[in-house]
Design a protein around this motif. Structure first.
Motif, short mmCIF file in Angstrom:
data_model
loop_
_atom_site.label_atom_id
_atom_site.label_comp_id
_atom_site.label_asym_id
_atom_site.label_seq_id
_atom_site.Cartn_x
_atom_site.Cartn_y
_atom_site.Cartn_z
N SER A 24 1.24 -1.44 -0.48
CA SER A 24 -0.31 -0.22 0.20
C SER A 24 0.76 1.30 -0.17
O SER A 24 0.68 2.12 -0.36
N ALA A 25 1.90 0.96 1.00
CA ALA A 25 3.07 2.15 1.21
C ALA A 25 3.58 2.72 -0.30
O ALA A 25 3.47 3.87 -1.29
N HIS A 26 4.12 1.45 -1.21
CA HIS A 26 4.38 1.45 -2.66
C HIS A 26 3.97 1.93 -3.83
O HIS A 26 4.15 3.44 -4.15
N VAL A 27 2.51 1.31 -3.54
CA VAL A 27 1.73 2.25 -4.94
C VAL A 27 1.26 3.87 -4.80
O VAL A 27 1.16 4.53 -5.34
N PRO A 49 -5.90 2.93 -19.59
CA PRO A 49 -4.86 2.78 -18.36
C PRO A 49 -3.41 2.48 -19.23
O PRO A 49 -3.32 2.42 -19.89
N ALA A 50 -2.87 2.04 -17.94
CA ALA A 50 -0.81 1.30 -18.25
C ALA A 50 -0.84 0.77 -19.10
O ALA A 50 -1.63 0.19 -18.72
N PRO A 51 -0.39 0.60 -19.80
CA PRO A 51 -0.16 -1.08 -20.27
C PRO A 51 0.65 -1.73 -19.30
O PRO A 51 1.35 -1.52 -18.76
N ARG A 52 0.65 -2.85 -20.05
CA ARG A 52 1.08 -4.77 -19.36
C ARG A 52 2.11 -4.52 -19.06
O ARG A 52 2.33 -4.61 -20.29
N PRO A 53 3.01 -4.59 -18.04
CA PRO A 53 4.39 -5.15 -17.93
C PRO A 53 3.81 -6.25 -19.77
O PRO A 53 4.01 -6.87 -18.86
N ALA A 54 5.55 -5.93 -20.08
CA ALA A 54 5.92 -8.06 -20.43
C ALA A 54 6.85 -8.22 -19.18
O ALA A 54 7.71 -7.96 -18.41
N LEU A 55 6.84 -9.47 -19.35
CA LEU A 55 6.91 -10.73 -18.59
C LEU A 55 8.98 -10.23 -18.29
O LEU A 55 9.39 -10.60 -19.49
N GLY A 56 9.13 -10.49 -17.34
CA GLY A 56 10.81 -9.70 -17.19
C GLY A 56 11.45 -8.42 -17.60
O GLY A 56 11.37 -8.41 -16.63
N SER A 57 10.09 -7.77 -17.76
CA SER A 57 10.53 -5.90 -18.68
C SER A 57 11.20 -5.42 -17.22
O SER A 57 11.46 -3.87 -16.81
N GLY A 58 10.72 -6.17 -15.84
CA GLY A 58 10.55 -5.03 -14.87
C GLY A 58 9.76 -4.24 -14.41
O GLY A 58 9.29 -3.81 -15.08
N LEU A 64 4.54 -4.95 -8.95
CA LEU A 64 2.94 -5.25 -7.67
C LEU A 64 2.35 -5.68 -8.24
O LEU A 64 2.12 -6.55 -7.07
N VAL A 65 2.39 -6.43 -9.31
CA VAL A 65 2.11 -7.79 -9.48
C VAL A 65 2.24 -8.79 -9.39
O VAL A 65 1.70 -9.72 -8.42
N LYS A 66 3.81 -8.90 -8.90
CA LYS A 66 4.28 -9.81 -8.44
C LYS A 66 4.17 -9.90 -6.74
O LYS A 66 3.63 -11.20 -6.39
#
Length: 153
Positions: A24-27, A49-58, A64-66
């Motif tokens: 929550s603090a990070h967001v 909406p922001a584009p979904r990050p590619a796998l491994g893009s950091g 947040l997803v992880k």
């Protein structure tokens, strides 16, 4: 005989609460530092909406997803442990107490209703109320089994 029972959260629950607070603090920091339109989109795209990050893009989005997936796993483990505890209580311990002596089961109900001291992290009133409600429902279930045993005896 006086029995004092204390119910405290386990280490896994405390870790989950801490991870949620950190997330929550990070967001909040990410939103406050970036703001709308700071993802490099042109002004009309700022609200998209922001584009979904590619796998491994950091990046913060992938982190947040992880973290969200890790939290979901921890919550599922807590739910499984809760379900296992419920089964042991309702299908093993309570029937055994009722069969051996309804007075013992009645004593358990009295202790649940009056003798438990529930402690929650940071005196979380909502969590404490939820826990107390769950305990009262458990006591209701035990009382129902006692009444059924007495009526059938």
């Amino acid at each position: 005989m006086t029995v004092k029972n204390i119910v405290e959260p386990g280490s896994t629950l405390l870790q989950v609460v801490q991870q949620v607070q950190q997330l929550s603090a990070h967001v909040r920091r990410t939103l406050n530092s970036s703001g709308p339109g700071s993802l490099g989109h042109s002004s009309p795209d700022a609200s998209a909406p922001a584009p979904r990050p590619a796998l491994g893009s950091g990046g913060a989005e992938w982190e947040l997803v992880k973290v969200t997936a890790d939290l979901r796993d921890e919550i599922e483990h807590l739910a499984a442990r809760q379900a296992a505890s419920d089964v042991v209580l309702t299908e093993v311990i309570v029937p055994l107490l009722v069969a051996v002596g309804p007075d013992l089961a009645s004593e358990l109900v009295r202790e649940i209703r009056s003798g438990l001291n529930v402690r929650t992290p940071a005196h979380d009133e909502r969590l404490q109320l939820m826990t107390e409600g769950y305990l009262q429902r458990s006591a209701d279930g035990i009382e129902a089994r006692i009444r059924a045993k007495i009526a059938g005896a």
